[in-house]
Each structure stands twice: as structure tokens, then as C-alpha cells.
Motif scaffolding. Sequence first.
Motif, PDB file in Angstrom:
ATOM      1  N   THR A   1     -29.290 -18.864 -34.357  1.00 31.39           N
ATOM      2  CA  THR A   1     -30.321 -18.635 -35.373  1.00 31.39           C
ATOM      3  C   THR A   1     -30.089 -19.534 -36.578  1.00 31.39           C
ATOM      4  O   THR A   1     -31.025 -20.114 -37.134  1.00 31.39           O
ATOM      5  CB  THR A   1     -30.305 -17.166 -35.843  1.00 31.39           C
ATOM      6  OG1 THR A   1     -29.966 -16.351 -34.744  1.00 31.39           O
ATOM      7  CG2 THR A   1     -31.633 -16.739 -36.418  1.00 31.39           C
TER       8      THR A   1
ATOM      9  N   VAL B   1     -32.807 -22.229 -38.308  1.00 27.65           N
ATOM     10  CA  VAL B   1     -33.228 -22.145 -39.709  1.00 27.65           C
ATOM     11  C   VAL B   1     -32.860 -23.436 -40.454  1.00 27.65           C
ATOM     12  O   VAL B   1     -33.666 -23.986 -41.208  1.00 27.65           O
ATOM     13  CB  VAL B   1     -32.597 -20.905 -40.392  1.00 27.65           C
ATOM     14  CG1 VAL B   1     -32.801 -20.945 -41.897  1.00 27.65           C
ATOM     15  CG2 VAL B   1     -33.187 -19.634 -39.808  1.00 27.65           C
TER      16      VAL B   1
ATOM     17  N   LEU C   1     -39.376 -15.394 -47.052  1.00 23.70           N
ATOM     18  CA  LEU C   1     -38.735 -14.918 -45.814  1.00 23.70           C
ATOM     19  C   LEU C   1     -37.620 -15.868 -45.382  1.00 23.70           C
ATOM     20  O   LEU C   1     -36.560 -15.460 -44.947  1.00 23.70           O
ATOM     21  CB  LEU C   1     -39.767 -14.821 -44.687  1.00 23.70           C
ATOM     22  CG  LEU C   1     -40.691 -13.616 -44.756  1.00 23.70           C
ATOM     23  CD1 LEU C   1     -41.662 -13.624 -43.586  1.00 23.70           C
ATOM     24  CD2 LEU C   1     -39.863 -12.328 -44.753  1.00 23.70           C
ATOM     25  N   PHE C   2     -37.903 -17.160 -45.560  1.00 18.93           N
ATOM     26  CA  PHE C   2     -36.897 -18.166 -45.229  1.00 18.93           C
ATOM     27  C   PHE C   2     -35.647 -17.978 -46.071  1.00 18.93           C
ATOM     28  O   PHE C   2     -34.523 -18.099 -45.597  1.00 18.93           O
ATOM     29  CB  PHE C   2     -37.447 -19.573 -45.480  1.00 18.93           C
ATOM     30  CG  PHE C   2     -37.698 -20.251 -44.206  1.00 18.93           C
ATOM     31  CD1 PHE C   2     -36.663 -20.890 -43.553  1.00 18.93           C
ATOM     32  CD2 PHE C   2     -38.955 -20.222 -43.633  1.00 18.93           C
ATOM     33  CE1 PHE C   2     -36.881 -21.501 -42.353  1.00 18.93           C
ATOM     34  CE2 PHE C   2     -39.186 -20.816 -42.435  1.00 18.93           C
ATOM     35  CZ  PHE C   2     -38.155 -21.461 -41.779  1.00 18.93           C
TER      36      PHE C   2
ATOM     37  N   ALA D   1     -33.685 -15.154 -44.705  1.00 17.51           N
ATOM     38  CA  ALA D   1     -32.997 -15.525 -43.458  1.00 17.51           C
ATOM     39  C   ALA D   1     -31.821 -16.440 -43.763  1.00 17.51           C
ATOM     40  O   ALA D   1     -30.713 -16.248 -43.258  1.00 17.51           O
ATOM     41  CB  ALA D   1     -33.978 -16.216 -42.508  1.00 17.51           C
TER      42      ALA D   1
ATOM     43  N   LEU E   1     -27.932 -15.497 -43.155  1.00 15.22           N
ATOM     44  CA  LEU E   1     -27.135 -16.253 -42.186  1.00 15.22           C
ATOM     45  C   LEU E   1     -25.928 -16.907 -42.836  1.00 15.22           C
ATOM     46  O   LEU E   1     -24.837 -16.924 -42.276  1.00 15.22           O
ATOM     47  CB  LEU E   1     -28.011 -17.321 -41.521  1.00 15.22           C
ATOM     48  CG  LEU E   1     -29.071 -16.748 -40.580  1.00 15.22           C
ATOM     49  CD1 LEU E   1     -30.123 -17.795 -40.264  1.00 15.22           C
ATOM     50  CD2 LEU E   1     -28.415 -16.244 -39.304  1.00 15.22           C
TER      51      LEU E   1
END
Length: 455
Positions: free
Chosen positions: A180, A184, A305-306, A309, A313
Motif C-alpha cells: 500500500t 500511495v 484522504l491521501f 493514508a 502508512l
Amino acid sequence: MASAGRGEWSGKAGFILAAAGSAIGLGNIWRFPYTAGENGGGAFVLVYLAFVLLIGVPVVLSELSIGRFSKLNPVGAFKKLAPGTNWKWLGGLGVLTGFGILAFYSVVAGWTLSYLWGAITGQVGGVTTAAESEAAFVSLIGGSFMPLVLTAIFMALTIFVVRGGVSEGIERATKILMPTLLVVLLIMAIRSMTLEGGMAGVSYLFSPDFSKLNVGVILAALGQALFSLSLGMGAMITYGSYFPDRENLPQAGIIVAIFDTGIAFLAGLIIFPALFSVGVEPNAGPGLVFIVLPSIFSQLPAGGLFAIAFYALLSIAALTSTISLLEVVVAYFVDEKQWNRKKAALWIGVACFVLAIPSALSQGAVDIFSTSFGLGISFLDLQSIVWGNYSLSIGALGLCIFVGWKWGIPAALASLESSGHALQGHALWSFLVKYVCPVAVFAILVYIMITQQYF
Ligand code: PFF
């Protein structure tokens, strides 16, 4: 079989994920870009890459060979391979270094948690100018309460996973994260490079200006190569010690090095184009990533949202690295001092938190920590240089001398190839371990001493 109760990875993939989890972290996404920026860009990047290939990869394989053969922590491993000698102190230096790195790393990991919270509550995505972003960063890290609380939270998370032991705790945390994170980062790099003026950042990163090279830059590149690959302190000895006998170890080690370096470059391709686009100086120091990134999110569709994330992460990537740092110290106390794993994880983590306090308060809260008692750099920077550059370099130097000249290449190679999978190019590996790495690292350290350019 690993010795009873030590645990073992579930397979090659489990090891690759866990070792990549150790290697990939704040070193790639936070330390690599600002160190490259402080050291002039392209020329640093080229030297860094050369060190990854000529020193990093040979040392990865050396550490893994020791770990697999001894099935022990760094101190125990040297005791087993060279009984009754002083080599155990090299392992001891590694354990100490793990402790030292964790004590500043957890502070920066704490900042990441705060950015995650900011992303969830919408503050981070809403910041548009670099000046706003910098003001927010300075007020966060310059405080005293929040940095301490955040460091404590991060340390608690690390303790929690390490208490659980090798395969359950560490493997599970990494399995979903790595793929993931890659996706990203790829999307962010594409967005960043297509920002107006972004290409200037790409050329800063890839057009070397050799007039910028000096011994300080070269040590920084060596330190960064080792730091990023988690080398020179026995993390890979420890992780290699849990590697199943039947699997292809050399291949797994090389895959980890490729992954790690790829992620660092990807981070560079995110930070530098964005930095040129918003007009931040490349030599902004440890705050660089935190100041530049919010401006990318505000330019991405669904940027909020990015941001969530990305910081989630990054926090997990940092966690899989802090786990390996604490694990080195815990493995030592469990194997050598017969401590119970849960007790060791808790008390070592708490002690490390205490040691992290000066770094947490070194960004403006307490003057003597901001100047490291008059040295002129923050305590956090000092720790990063002392443990990250010097200690890891000394560790890598000792390790190459040990494998090349004491334990011996044939024994190390037999350990690497014990599953029946050959190490391609083992003559080159042997040459690098015996001659190139020790001579290069030694020359750099001596040159630094002669010119006294310590920081
Ligand atoms: N390699 C980690 C990173 O790049 O974030 C940091 C690290 C972990 C260094 C474990 C050393 C280590 F033993």
C-alpha cells in the motif's frame, strides 16, 4: 529449526516483509530527503547510491550470514563465532546503537503521529502555503508537552508489538503496509513531478554538482546508506537469526536492499519537485518533509484522504523500524541475560523513552538541548549523526573485518548458501567485504579526524 522459544519467520516472504519493514521507514522518507538537501543534492545522491551497492549490499549479506549461522542476537553471535575474544564488544556497540537510534527516531515518529491526527481532523490538508506549513511545524515541535506525549505514545506502540514476539507481532504489522505504501508514494511522486516548476526538483536530485562534495558529504552518504538499510548495528543479524533454514537468504537480502533504495528515491521524487514548486530551500533541515508535504496534499484530488493514508502508512513504516531497533536490544537481554521477553520489551522501552527526552525537547523547548550544550546543533541532530553516521560506520567496518578476516568468507558463504541456493557473484562479494568496504570506511573516518569536520 530455530532454538526453542526464539521464533522464526513463516517463510521467505515473511522475512522479506519484516526486513523491508525494518529498512523502510523515516530513514527513507524523512532523513534521506533532508540529508540530500543539506548536502547539495545530486552529488550526494550518487555517492549514496554507490555506497548502497558497494558497501550496503555486501554488509547486508554479511550480517544475514552471521545471523543465520548463529541464530543469536549480535552479542551472542560474536561470542559463538569467536569465543573468548573481544569481538563481542562489536555486538555490544550494535545493541547500544539500537538504543541510541531509537531514542531520537521515536521523537520524529511522534511528530508523524501528530500529522496523522492533523490529517484526520482536516488541518493538514487545509494548509496551502509553505509559510503556514512551517509555522505549524515549528509550533508543534518547539513545544514541550506534545513532543513528549507523542514520543511516549510511539514508544508504547513499539513495546506492545515487540512484547508479542517475532512472527505474530512483526510480520502481521508489515504484510499489508508495504504494497500500500508503494502505491500511495507512486501516486504522490507523479503528482509532485507534474506540479509547476517540479522538474527543477528532479534535476536537482539527478544532476550531480561535484564541487559540492567534501568528506562531510561523503560520511553523510555512507551513514545514510547504512541507516536506511538498517545496517552496522546487528538488526540484520537479529532478523537473519529468525530466517528459516530452507529458504534462499542471499536473494531475500538483495530484494530488501532494492526495495529500500527504491522507496528512498521515490521519496526524493516526491519532496524535491514539490519543494521547488512551493519555494522552500532544500537545506531546510529535519523539518523539510513535514513542511513541504502538506502543499502536495492540497494539490491532489481527495487530498485530505491521501494525507490520512500517507501519514498512517508513514507511522506504520516508522513503527516497523522502531520494532527492529527495540528487538535488537530485547533479543540481547532475552538470549544473553535470560530476561523474559515481555519484561525486557517494557523496561528497555521505558529506559529509551527517558533517553529520548532531551531530543524531544531540543527543537526550541529547552535551550541547552537546542544547542547540545553549546555544540551548535540540536540534540536530535547530534544523536542522528553520532549513532546514525559514526556508530553505524564503525559497526559496518568492524563487521566487514570480522567476516572477511576473522570468521572468514568460506564460513560466511556456507551460511548464506546453506539452503542450497548459491550466491551469484560471490567472488565480488568477497572482494568487497575483505578490501573495498573496510578500506573505504576506514579512510573516511580517518579523513574526518584529520580534517576535524565532525558535523
Ligand atoms: N532503516 C530504518 C529507516 O530507514 O527508517 C532505521 C533503522 C532501523 C536503522 C533499524 C537501523 C536499524 F537497525
